[in-house]
Design an enzyme around this catalytic site. Structure first.
Site, PDB file in Angstrom:
ATOM      1  N   PHE A  90       0.871  -1.189   0.000  1.00 15.24           N
ATOM      2  CA  PHE A  90       0.000   0.000   0.000  1.00 15.24           C
ATOM      3  C   PHE A  90       0.903   1.233   0.000  1.00 15.24           C
ATOM      4  O   PHE A  90       1.861   1.315   0.751  1.00 15.24           O
ATOM      5  CB  PHE A  90      -0.882  -0.004   1.257  1.00 15.24           C
ATOM      6  CG  PHE A  90      -2.179   0.733   1.079  1.00 15.24           C
ATOM      7  CD1 PHE A  90      -3.363   0.038   0.865  1.00 15.24           C
ATOM      8  CD2 PHE A  90      -2.222   2.118   1.115  1.00 15.24           C
ATOM      9  CE1 PHE A  90      -4.568   0.724   0.700  1.00 15.24           C
ATOM     10  CE2 PHE A  90      -3.415   2.793   0.952  1.00 15.24           C
ATOM     11  CZ  PHE A  90      -4.593   2.105   0.747  1.00 15.24           C
ATOM     12  N   SER A  94       0.046  -1.990   5.791  1.00 18.17           N
ATOM     13  CA  SER A  94       0.742  -1.911   7.086  1.00 18.17           C
ATOM     14  C   SER A  94       0.061  -2.769   8.159  1.00 18.17           C
ATOM     15  O   SER A  94       0.708  -3.247   9.092  1.00 18.17           O
ATOM     16  CB  SER A  94       0.797  -0.461   7.561  1.00 18.17           C
ATOM     17  OG  SER A  94       1.574   0.279   6.653  1.00 18.17           O
ATOM     18  N   GLU A 118      -0.948  -5.676   7.921  1.00 16.60           N
ATOM     19  CA  GLU A 118      -0.452  -7.065   7.848  1.00 16.60           C
ATOM     20  C   GLU A 118       1.014  -7.204   8.264  1.00 16.60           C
ATOM     21  O   GLU A 118       1.534  -8.331   8.304  1.00 16.60           O
ATOM     22  CB  GLU A 118      -0.616  -7.619   6.422  1.00 16.60           C
ATOM     23  CG  GLU A 118      -2.045  -7.995   6.044  1.00 16.60           C
ATOM     24  CD  GLU A 118      -2.936  -6.818   5.751  1.00 16.60           C
ATOM     25  OE1 GLU A 118      -2.432  -5.804   5.220  1.00 16.60           O
ATOM     26  OE2 GLU A 118      -4.136  -6.883   6.085  1.00 16.60           O
ATOM     27  N   ALA A 130       3.633   2.903   4.894  1.00 10.76           N
ATOM     28  CA  ALA A 130       3.306   4.335   4.807  1.00 10.76           C
ATOM     29  C   ALA A 130       1.805   4.479   4.983  1.00 10.76           C
ATOM     30  O   ALA A 130       1.028   3.930   4.184  1.00 10.76           O
ATOM     31  CB  ALA A 130       3.739   4.903   3.460  1.00 10.76           C
ATOM     32  N   ILE A 146      -1.126   7.324   5.301  1.00 11.02           N
ATOM     33  CA  ILE A 146      -1.289   8.758   5.027  1.00 11.02           C
ATOM     34  C   ILE A 146      -2.676   9.206   5.466  1.00 11.02           C
ATOM     35  O   ILE A 146      -3.683   8.707   4.958  1.00 11.02           O
ATOM     36  CB  ILE A 146      -1.029   9.024   3.528  1.00 11.02           C
ATOM     37  CG1 ILE A 146       0.417   8.596   3.212  1.00 11.02           C
ATOM     38  CG2 ILE A 146      -1.267  10.489   3.181  1.00 11.02           C
ATOM     39  CD1 ILE A 146       0.763   8.559   1.760  1.00 11.02           C
ATOM     40  N   HIS A 181      -9.609   5.455   8.136  1.00 14.32           N
ATOM     41  CA  HIS A 181      -9.290   4.612   9.295  1.00 14.32           C
ATOM     42  C   HIS A 181      -7.789   4.657   9.605  1.00 14.32           C
ATOM     43  O   HIS A 181      -7.213   3.684  10.092  1.00 14.32           O
ATOM     44  CB  HIS A 181      -9.796   3.189   9.098  1.00 14.32           C
ATOM     45  CG  HIS A 181      -9.289   2.496   7.878  1.00 14.32           C
ATOM     46  ND1 HIS A 181      -9.360   3.031   6.611  1.00 14.32           N
ATOM     47  CD2 HIS A 181      -8.704   1.280   7.729  1.00 14.32           C
ATOM     48  CE1 HIS A 181      -8.836   2.174   5.755  1.00 14.32           C
ATOM     49  NE2 HIS A 181      -8.422   1.114   6.404  1.00 14.32           N
ATOM     50  N   ARG A 237      10.005  12.209   3.098  1.00  9.06           N
ATOM     51  CA  ARG A 237      10.747  11.353   4.038  1.00  9.06           C
ATOM     52  C   ARG A 237      11.237  10.077   3.366  1.00  9.06           C
ATOM     53  O   ARG A 237      11.907   9.269   3.988  1.00  9.06           O
ATOM     54  CB  ARG A 237       9.844  10.993   5.224  1.00  9.06           C
ATOM     55  CG  ARG A 237       9.502  12.181   6.126  1.00  9.06           C
ATOM     56  CD  ARG A 237       8.270  11.859   6.969  1.00  9.06           C
ATOM     57  NE  ARG A 237       7.904  12.871   7.941  1.00  9.06           N
ATOM     58  CZ  ARG A 237       7.354  14.048   7.645  1.00  9.06           C
ATOM     59  NH1 ARG A 237       7.157  14.400   6.387  1.00  9.06           N
ATOM     60  NH2 ARG A 237       7.027  14.896   8.605  1.00  9.06           N
TER      61      ARG A 237
HETATM   62  N1  INI Z   1      -2.383   0.400   4.467  1.00  8.20           N
HETATM   63  C1  INI Z   1      -1.263   1.148   4.501  1.00  8.20           C
HETATM   64  O1  INI Z   1      -0.163   0.602   4.643  1.00  8.20           O
HETATM   65  N2  INI Z   1      -1.331   2.495   4.358  1.00  8.20           N
HETATM   66  C2  INI Z   1      -2.523   3.141   4.198  1.00  8.20           C
HETATM   67  O2  INI Z   1      -2.512   4.404   4.069  1.00  8.20           O
HETATM   68  C3  INI Z   1      -3.704   2.361   4.141  1.00  8.20           C
HETATM   69  N3  INI Z   1      -4.993   2.992   3.896  1.00  8.20           N
HETATM   70  O3  INI Z   1      -5.033   4.113   3.409  1.00  8.20           O
HETATM   71  O4  INI Z   1      -6.031   2.384   4.164  1.00  8.20           O
HETATM   72  C4  INI Z   1      -3.613   0.965   4.292  1.00  8.20           C
HETATM   73  N4  INI Z   1      -4.722   0.198   4.272  1.00  8.20           N
HETATM   74  C5  INI Z   1      -4.674  -1.225   4.035  1.00  8.20           C
HETATM   75  C6  INI Z   1      -4.501  -2.008   5.316  1.00  8.20           C
HETATM   76  O5  INI Z   1      -3.175  -1.870   5.796  1.00  8.20           O
HETATM   77  C7  INI Z   1      -4.752  -3.494   5.065  1.00  8.20           C
HETATM   78  O6  INI Z   1      -3.861  -3.969   4.087  1.00  8.20           O
HETATM   79  C8  INI Z   1      -6.191  -3.791   4.606  1.00  8.20           C
HETATM   80  O7  INI Z   1      -7.138  -3.211   5.470  1.00  8.20           O
HETATM   81  C9  INI Z   1      -6.426  -5.328   4.562  1.00  8.20           C
HETATM   82  O8  INI Z   1      -6.312  -5.896   5.864  1.00  8.20           O
END
Ligand code: INI
Length: 164
Positions: free
Chosen positions: A23, A61, A63, A85, A87, A93, A132
Site C-alpha cells: 500500500f 501496514s 499485515e 506508509a 497517510i 481509518h 521522508r
Molecule cells: N495500508 C497502509 O499501509 N497504508 C494506508 O494508508 C492504508 N490505507 O489508506 O487504508 C492501508 N490500508 C490497508 C490495510 O493496511 C490493510 O492492508 C487492509 O485493510 C487489509 O487488511
C-alpha cells in the site's frame, strides 16, 4: 560497570528480513531502496541470491505484524525491519491502521525477543511521505542503520536465563 552498544559494521553472520507493505508503494518502494542501500554499504550482502537478507511483501501496514511474527519465530533472523506508509489525508481509518501496526510490531519484538524496527511513516499528506522517502531525506536509510545497531547490540547483551 558494563556498557552495551551496537556497532554498524558488525554484519558477519547477521541475517535480516525486511517486511514491506505494498500500500502506497510509491513511498514504501523508496524506503526499501534506501534501506537496502544502507545495508549494502555497511557490508550486508544484498544480492538477489543473498543468504543474509530476505524481503517479504504484504498488502498493507495492517499485515506487517503477522508476517513479522512468523519470520521472527522462524529463528532465522537476528533483526527485522518493517516498512509502511499510512497517510492520514487518504485514510479515514488512519488511526486504526497505525495503532494496529505499531502495537502489533511492538508485541512481536517483545514476545519473540527479536528486535523489529518500526519503519512505518505516518504523515498527513503524500507530499510529506515522499519527502521522508527520498525527496528530502530517505528514512529507509535510517531504518537500515537502526537494524544494524540493534542486531549488533543484541549480540553483546547477556543471554536471558528466564522468560516470564
Ligand atoms: N495500508 C497502509 O499501509 N497504508 C494506508 O494508508 C492504508 N490505507 O489508506 O487504508 C492501508 N490500508 C490497508 C490495510 O493496511 C490493510 O492492508 C487492509 O485493510 C487489509 O487488511
Amino acid at each position: 560497570m558494563a556498557t552495551f552498544e551496537g556497532r554498524f559494521t558488525d554484519v558477519q553472520g547477521l541475517r535480516i528480513a525486511v517486511v514491506v507493505a505494498r500500500f502506497n508503494d510509491l513511498v514504501t518502494g523508496k524506503l526499501l531502496s534506501g534501506c537496502l542501500d544502507c545495508l549494502g554499504r555497511h557490508g550486508v550482502n544484498t544480492a538477489a541470491d543473498s543468504e543474509q537478507l530476505d524481503v517479504a511483501w504484504v498488502p498493507g501496514s495492517f499485515e506487517l505484524p503477522v508476517v513479522a511474527q512468523q519470520l521472527a519465530l522462524s529463528g532465522r533472523y537476528q533483526v527485522l525491519i518493517t516498512l509502511g506508509a499510512v497517510i492520514r489525508g487518504d485514510t479515514p481509518h488512519f488511526d486504526v491502521v497505525v495503532a494496529e501496526a505499531s502495537k502489533g510490531i511492538a508485541s512481536v519484538a517483545r514476545d519473540t525477543g527479536v528486535p523489529v524496527i518500526f519503519g512505518v511513516l505516518t504523515t498527513d499528506t503524500m507530499q510529506q511521505a515522499l519527502e521522508r522517502a527520498g525527496i528530502k531525506s530517505n528514512l529507509g536509510w535510517s531504518y537500515g542503520l537502526q537494524a544494524l545497531e540493534m542486531g549488533s547490540l543484541m549480540k553483546t547483551l547477556p543471554t536471558p536465563s528466564r522468560v516470564d
